[in-house]
Scaffold this motif. Structure first.
Motif, PDB file in Angstrom:
ATOM      1  N   UNK A 144       0.879  -1.164   0.000  1.00  0.00           N
ATOM      2  CA  UNK A 144       0.000   0.000   0.000  1.00  0.00           C
ATOM      3  C   UNK A 144       0.915   1.213   0.000  1.00  0.00           C
ATOM      4  N   UNK A 145       0.778   2.045  -1.007  1.00  0.00           N
ATOM      5  CA  UNK A 145       1.661   3.199  -1.167  1.00  0.00           C
ATOM      6  C   UNK A 145       0.865   4.477  -0.950  1.00  0.00           C
ATOM      7  N   UNK A 146       1.325   5.298  -0.041  1.00  0.00           N
ATOM      8  CA  UNK A 146       0.706   6.597   0.240  1.00  0.00           C
ATOM      9  C   UNK A 146       1.518   7.691  -0.426  1.00  0.00           C
ATOM     10  N   UNK A 147       0.840   8.582  -1.128  1.00  0.00           N
ATOM     11  CA  UNK A 147       1.504   9.780  -1.615  1.00  0.00           C
ATOM     12  C   UNK A 147       1.467  10.777  -0.464  1.00  0.00           C
ATOM     13  N   UNK A 148       2.654  11.252  -0.084  1.00  0.00           N
ATOM     14  CA  UNK A 148       2.806  12.109   1.094  1.00  0.00           C
ATOM     15  C   UNK A 148       3.868  13.177   0.811  1.00  0.00           C
ATOM     16  N   UNK A 149       3.906  14.156   1.653  1.00  0.00           N
ATOM     17  CA  UNK A 149       5.082  15.026   1.648  1.00  0.00           C
ATOM     18  C   UNK A 149       6.236  14.197   2.220  1.00  0.00           C
ATOM     19  N   UNK A 150       7.473  14.578   1.966  1.00  0.00           N
ATOM     20  CA  UNK A 150       8.589  13.843   2.571  1.00  0.00           C
ATOM     21  C   UNK A 150       8.421  13.755   4.092  1.00  0.00           C
ATOM     22  N   UNK A 151       8.811  12.631   4.647  1.00  0.00           N
ATOM     23  CA  UNK A 151       8.667  12.395   6.082  1.00  0.00           C
ATOM     24  C   UNK A 151       9.534  13.357   6.876  1.00  0.00           C
ATOM     25  N   UNK A 152       9.012  13.755   8.017  1.00  0.00           N
ATOM     26  CA  UNK A 152       9.766  14.567   8.966  1.00  0.00           C
ATOM     27  C   UNK A 152      10.063  13.666  10.161  1.00  0.00           C
ATOM     28  N   UNK A 153      11.344  13.482  10.438  1.00  0.00           N
ATOM     29  CA  UNK A 153      11.760  12.613  11.532  1.00  0.00           C
ATOM     30  C   UNK A 153      12.463  13.473  12.571  1.00  0.00           C
ATOM     31  N   UNK A 154      11.953  13.408  13.800  1.00  0.00           N
ATOM     32  CA  UNK A 154      12.530  14.157  14.901  1.00  0.00           C
ATOM     33  C   UNK A 154      12.723  13.180  16.056  1.00  0.00           C
ATOM     34  N   UNK A 155      13.943  12.704  16.193  1.00  0.00           N
ATOM     35  CA  UNK A 155      14.206  11.696  17.219  1.00  0.00           C
ATOM     36  C   UNK A 155      13.475  10.419  16.869  1.00  0.00           C
ATOM     37  N   UNK A 156      12.540  10.013  17.716  1.00  0.00           N
ATOM     38  CA  UNK A 156      11.774   8.788  17.472  1.00  0.00           C
ATOM     39  C   UNK A 156      10.416   9.066  16.825  1.00  0.00           C
ATOM     40  N   UNK A 157      10.126  10.327  16.563  1.00  0.00           N
ATOM     41  CA  UNK A 157       8.840  10.700  15.961  1.00  0.00           C
ATOM     42  C   UNK A 157       8.954  10.781  14.444  1.00  0.00           C
ATOM     43  N   UNK A 158       8.035  10.111  13.754  1.00  0.00           N
ATOM     44  CA  UNK A 158       7.957  10.151  12.295  1.00  0.00           C
ATOM     45  C   UNK A 158       6.604  10.771  11.951  1.00  0.00           C
ATOM     46  N   UNK A 159       6.631  11.921  11.278  1.00  0.00           N
ATOM     47  CA  UNK A 159       5.393  12.609  10.918  1.00  0.00           C
ATOM     48  C   UNK A 159       5.303  12.656   9.398  1.00  0.00           C
ATOM     49  N   UNK A 160       4.152  12.201   8.888  1.00  0.00           N
ATOM     50  CA  UNK A 160       3.946  12.133   7.453  1.00  0.00           C
ATOM     51  C   UNK A 160       2.608  12.786   7.124  1.00  0.00           C
ATOM     52  N   UNK A 161       2.619  13.677   6.131  1.00  0.00           N
ATOM     53  CA  UNK A 161       1.386  14.336   5.697  1.00  0.00           C
ATOM     54  C   UNK A 161       0.825  13.628   4.472  1.00  0.00           C
ATOM     55  N   UNK A 162      -0.331  13.021   4.644  1.00  0.00           N
ATOM     56  CA  UNK A 162      -1.027  12.282   3.591  1.00  0.00           C
ATOM     57  C   UNK A 162      -1.637  13.279   2.605  1.00  0.00           C
ATOM     58  N   UNK A 163      -1.391  13.050   1.305  1.00  0.00           N
ATOM     59  CA  UNK A 163      -1.909  13.944   0.270  1.00  0.00           C
ATOM     60  C   UNK A 163      -3.041  13.300  -0.532  1.00  0.00           C
ATOM     61  N   UNK A 164      -3.700  12.321   0.040  1.00  0.00           N
ATOM     62  CA  UNK A 164      -4.916  11.691  -0.488  1.00  0.00           C
ATOM     63  C   UNK A 164      -4.713  10.667  -1.588  1.00  0.00           C
ATOM     64  N   UNK A 165      -3.676  10.760  -2.383  1.00  0.00           N
ATOM     65  CA  UNK A 165      -3.467   9.791  -3.453  1.00  0.00           C
ATOM     66  C   UNK A 165      -2.804   8.536  -2.901  1.00  0.00           C
ATOM     67  N   UNK A 166      -3.259   7.380  -3.369  1.00  0.00           N
ATOM     68  CA  UNK A 166      -2.708   6.108  -2.916  1.00  0.00           C
ATOM     69  C   UNK A 166      -2.582   5.158  -4.098  1.00  0.00           C
ATOM     70  N   UNK A 167      -1.808   4.105  -3.882  1.00  0.00           N
ATOM     71  CA  UNK A 167      -1.627   3.074  -4.892  1.00  0.00           C
ATOM     72  C   UNK A 167      -1.579   1.730  -4.186  1.00  0.00           C
ATOM     73  N   UNK A 168      -2.237   0.739  -4.755  1.00  0.00           N
ATOM     74  CA  UNK A 168      -2.160  -0.629  -4.247  1.00  0.00           C
ATOM     75  C   UNK A 168      -1.491  -1.488  -5.305  1.00  0.00           C
ATOM     76  N   UNK A 169      -0.522  -2.298  -4.875  1.00  0.00           N
ATOM     77  CA  UNK A 169       0.128  -3.275  -5.748  1.00  0.00           C
ATOM     78  C   UNK A 169      -0.029  -4.629  -5.076  1.00  0.00           C
ATOM     79  N   UNK A 170      -0.716  -5.552  -5.751  1.00  0.00           N
ATOM     80  CA  UNK A 170      -0.944  -6.876  -5.177  1.00  0.00           C
ATOM     81  C   UNK A 170       0.365  -7.658  -5.114  1.00  0.00           C
ATOM     82  N   UNK A 171       0.395  -8.655  -4.252  1.00  0.00           N
ATOM     83  CA  UNK A 171       1.611  -9.456  -4.044  1.00  0.00           C
ATOM     84  C   UNK A 171       2.109 -10.090  -5.334  1.00  0.00           C
ATOM     85  N   UNK A 172       1.190 -10.515  -6.194  1.00  0.00           N
ATOM     86  CA  UNK A 172       1.603 -11.159  -7.444  1.00  0.00           C
ATOM     87  C   UNK A 172       1.812 -10.164  -8.584  1.00  0.00           C
TER      88      UNK A 172
END
Length: 165
Positions: free
Chosen positions: A87-115
């Motif tokens: 499952x792929x989320x289109x987001x702004x680049x992740x912001x990492x501050x210590x142990x916190x990971x903040x990601x802004x979801x931009x509504x677009x997504x993609x699903x790729x099945x296992x096969x």
């Protein structure tokens, strides 16, 4: 497959339209300064059936976030280790501050099945309705390009992307 028994070493926060959508603990798997990988159980309550895949208690997500890319890729496995897909989320680049990971979801997504037989572009209607194109045209362009890039990768490209050190 189960989540490592280690104590959570990261906290992931997904933000959408300026509000926290979900926050959950995860185990840090790797961080090379550009890509951060965490593992966490399905964090929402109950089952979410999309029709093409079900996310449910016991599922394990290995989530890859980049500080320089406009997407996140989440490998999804059932509790017994069977790969469901990515499952792929289109987001702004992740912001990492210590142990916190903040990601802004931009509504677009993609699903790729296992096969690899399904590569589904998702939520383009939500993206259009979000108003991002008017509010931040540059971010909207980057989001569309990120979705196109992910769709172009398909299964084999995603596997190669995630296998890079």
């Amino acid at each position: 497959m189960s989540v490592p028994s280690a104590e959570p070493t990261a906290r992931v926060t997904l933000v959408k339209a300026g509000r926290t959508k979900i926050r959950y603990p995860a185990v840090l798997v790797a961080d090379d300064g550009v890509r951060l990988t965490v593992r966490a159980p399905w964090a929402a309550e109950g089952v979410r059936d999309f029709g093409f895949v079900r996310f449910e208690p016991g599922d394990v997500f290995t989530e890859h976030y980049w500080r320089d890319r406009w997407y996140a890729v989440k490998e999804v496995r059932s509790g017994d280790g069977t790969l469901k897909g990515w499952y792929c989320d289109v987001t702004r680049p992740a912001v990492v501050d210590g142990t916190e990971v903040v990601v802004e979801d931009l509504d677009l997504d993609l699903w790729v099945s296992a096969d690899g037989t399904e590569v589904l572009r998702l939520d383009e209607d939500e993206f259009a309705a979000s108003g991002l194109a008017a509010a931040d045209p540059e971010a909207a362009d980057r989001a569309r390009l990120a979705l196109d890039e992910l769709a172009g990768l398909g299964r084999d490209g995603i596997v190669r992307l995630l296998s890079r050190a």
